[in-house]
Motif scaffolding. Structure first.
Motif, short mmCIF file in Angstrom:
data_model
loop_
_atom_site.label_atom_id
_atom_site.label_comp_id
_atom_site.label_asym_id
_atom_site.label_seq_id
_atom_site.Cartn_x
_atom_site.Cartn_y
_atom_site.Cartn_z
N LYS A 99 0.85 -1.18 0.00
CA LYS A 99 0.00 0.00 0.00
C LYS A 99 0.89 1.24 0.00
O LYS A 99 1.98 1.25 0.57
CB LYS A 99 -0.92 0.02 1.22
N TYR B 33 -9.17 1.40 -5.25
CA TYR B 33 -8.87 1.82 -3.87
C TYR B 33 -9.90 2.82 -3.38
O TYR B 33 -10.49 3.56 -4.16
CB TYR B 33 -7.50 2.52 -3.81
N SER B 48 -8.48 -1.72 -0.58
CA SER B 48 -8.07 -1.95 -1.95
C SER B 48 -8.63 -3.29 -2.41
O SER B 48 -8.62 -4.27 -1.65
CB SER B 48 -6.55 -1.94 -2.09
N ILE B 56 -6.45 -5.08 0.58
CA ILE B 56 -5.99 -4.20 1.66
C ILE B 56 -7.22 -3.76 2.45
O ILE B 56 -8.20 -3.31 1.89
CB ILE B 56 -5.27 -2.94 1.13
#
Lengths: 112, 116
Positions: A99, B33, B48, B56
């Protein structure tokens, strides 16, 4: 403090001058990206520099990366009023989650 | 042609309500995202998805629930809105699996959520 921190927080220059903004980060990175955000808009990707690169150019933009100092700089040459925006660095760490972590940005104002 | 589009652009609502924000990308990207940008411009990733799968999930209250019906869409539903949820929410996408990271992200113009 955040992984990516830009410095200065705000910068005001005259058209035609160069603008330099810096980004510092804390952990090792895979790459670092710079983005621009105009008021009321989303972020626009400017340039990506990988951890094994030291410098990249794109038009009037020049980005440097110093992994030993954990810092990057964005230079905008011959600035224009249209360059007025906030500029963010985003770092990708090899942490497994892949990320991006964004800094708090530098607000650049270019006066005509 | 808008590459990443979010609706609505502005959302003003009362505390305690439930609301949704929609996002669509026409770039053919595999990864999408959601980010939250606070009043100090700090941008933080929330979720995500890669090809409709969650990859994520940051420490976001479970009042926030993303849904990806297909890889071109990623919606965000928020239950029981609180004052602290006031922010600008950005949707973004990137080509390939976002996990490789060497890809630029393309952002929408944001949804400005204000909680009264």
């Amino acid at each position: 403090s955040q992984q990516g921190e830009e410095d200065p927080q705000a910068l005001s220059i005259q058209e035609g001058e160069n603008a330099t903004m810096n980004c510092s980060y804390k952990t090792s990175i895979n790459n670092l990206q710079w983005y621009r955000q105009n008021s009321g808009r989303g972020l626009v990707h400017l340039i990506l520099i990988r951890s094994n690169e030291r410098e990249k150019h794109s038009g009037r933009l020049r980005v440097t990366l110093d992994t030993s100092k954990k810092s990057s700089s964005l230079l905008i040459t011959a600035s224009r009023a249209a360059d007025t925006a906030s500029y963010f660095c985003a770092t990708l760490t090899p942490s497994g989650t892949y990320k991006y972590i964004f800094g708090t940005g530098t607000r650049l104002k270019v006066l005509a | 042609d808008t590459a990443v589009s979010q609706t609505p652009k502005y959302l003003v609502t009362q505390m305690g309500n439930d609301k949704s924000i929609k996002c669509e990308q026409n770039l053919g990207h595999d990864t999408m995202y959601w980010y939250k940008q606070d009043s100090k411009k700090f941008l933080k990733i929330m979720f995500s998805y890669n090809n409709k799968e969650l990859i994520i999930n940051e420490t976001v209250p479970n009042r926030f629930s993303p849904k990806s019906p297909d890889k071109a869409h990623l919606n965000l539903h928020i239950n029981s809105l609180e004052l602290g949820d006031s922010a600008v929410y950005f949707c973004a996408s990137s080509p390939g699996q976002g996990g490789y990271g060497n890809q630029p992200q393309h952002f929408g113009d944001g949804t400005r959520l204000s909680i009264l």
